[in-house]
Scaffold this active site. Structure first.
Site: not given
Length: 357
Positions: A117, A121, A189, A191-192, A231, A260
């Protein structure tokens, strides 16, 4: 993501897997939101396994939790409570609403029980998130039993420059603090843009220093100290893990969540969608997650709380995570491939393994 008893799960999964993964996910959450706290919740409800453990001053009713990322807007807390989780973590929430990355941004790799994915966020923002948290009834519906614990996971907006990230985390901490059993600071994450740079020595030191100071002020004001977890990613070497461990302890963090999603693709090379950008979760992250959990335990010693997450698709996977050094576990991708029966199966196995020890 199908969340039905195993008898129905075999029928529901092919139907849901016929949809784009994100659309299936949204359909499932919509169904849970509509049916929680109604008689229809019997379709996914299960008795909770009682296996209490105390961590960070909190009594976890059992050692199986839901990982953040599934219910980003905290719409389905009561539905997940009904499934028998000992604790549920919702979010990641950011101060302002944001759409996330362009679609498509979620991909199944069923040959490896995995997902990729790059959601980024996507969420409705802090105000909507808190309104949903306050609607949840789980704390007042358990009778004499200890209620499920609720973790609230916070992050930064994509448009916020990384040098201003602390401001976003503090704004979220201010908002979620009165409503959380614990708060998770998500710095891992993939993805940021640049978010994982917050795991580096100086950036993490500055972030956790500011968060610790704000937590002290909030605790003084509300006369309540809410535990803080951080995390982290699986894509760290042993020296990086050691630095993070020392920084967590230096700033009085109460626990760590490992891990993560991963950027590695070795375990899925050559499969359809394997080269998609984003974080890989599910079975392929299991080994890296367990490695980081073990390294954290070695660095932190026996008393520091570790929540283990990554690659749990069976009771045996959960027991291996505990054996690596985790105190409790979280699941997410396993629900997509196994359904909600995984919650009770895993909780029962951990209870039995404790009884046999």
């Amino acid at each position: 993501m199908p969340l039905l008893p195993s008898s129905l799960y075999g029928l529901a999964r092919p139907f849901l897997f016929g949809f784009d993964p994100e659309h299936a996910h949204e359909l499932t959450l919509d169904g849970l939101a509509r049916t929680q706290n109604t008689p229809l919740a019997c379709a996914y409800a299960a008795p909770r396994v009682d296996d209490p453990v105390t961590l960070a001053g909190l009594e976890f009713p059992n050692r199986v939790g839901l990982a953040a990322g599934l219910d980003k807007n905290a719409r389905c807390i009561d539905a997940f409570a009904a499934m028998g989780f000992g604790f549920v973590e919702v979010g990641t929430v950011t101060p302002k609403a944001q759409p996330g990355n362009p679609k498509p941004r979620m991909f199944r790799l069923p040959q490896r029980d995995a997902l990729i994915n790059r959601l980024g966020f996507n969420n409705e923002g802090l105000d909507a998130f808190l309104a949903n948290v306050q609607k949840a009834r789980f704390r007042r519906s358990g009778g004499s039993r200890k209620p499920m614990l609720l973790g609230l996971n916070i992050g930064k907006n994509a448009a916020t420059p990384i040098e201003k990230a602390v401001d976003d985390y503090l704004a979220c901490l201010d908002g979620v603090y009165p409503h959380a059993d614990y708060v998770t600071i998500n710095i891992s994450s993939p993805n940021t843009a640049n978010l994982r740079t917050l795991q580096s020595d100086e950036a993490l030191d500055a972030l956790l220093g500011a968060i610790a100071e704000r937590r002290h002020a909030l605790g003084e004001r509300g006369r309540r100290r809410v535990p803080l977890f951080v995390k982290i990613a699986p894509d760290l070497d042993e020296s990086q893990v050691a630095v993070i461990a020392a920084t967590l302890q230096r700033h009085g963090m109460d626990g760590v969540i490992a891990t993560n999603t991963t950027l590695a693709r070795d375990a899925v090379a050559g499969l359809p969608h394997a080269d998609e950008a984003g974080g890989l979760s599910g079975a392929p992250v299991r080994e890296a997650s367990n490695r980081v959990v073990a390294q954290l335990r070695a660095a932190l010693g026996p008393g520091f709380p570790i929540i283990g997450v990554g690659g749990i698709l069976s009771a045996a996977d959960a027991k291996a995570k505990i054996a690596a050094g985790a105190d409790v576990v979280q699941i997410y991708t396993g629900l997509i491939y196994r359904g909600p029966a995984l919650v009770r199966e895993t909780a029962q196995a951990l209870l039995q393994s404790r009884s046999a020890a």
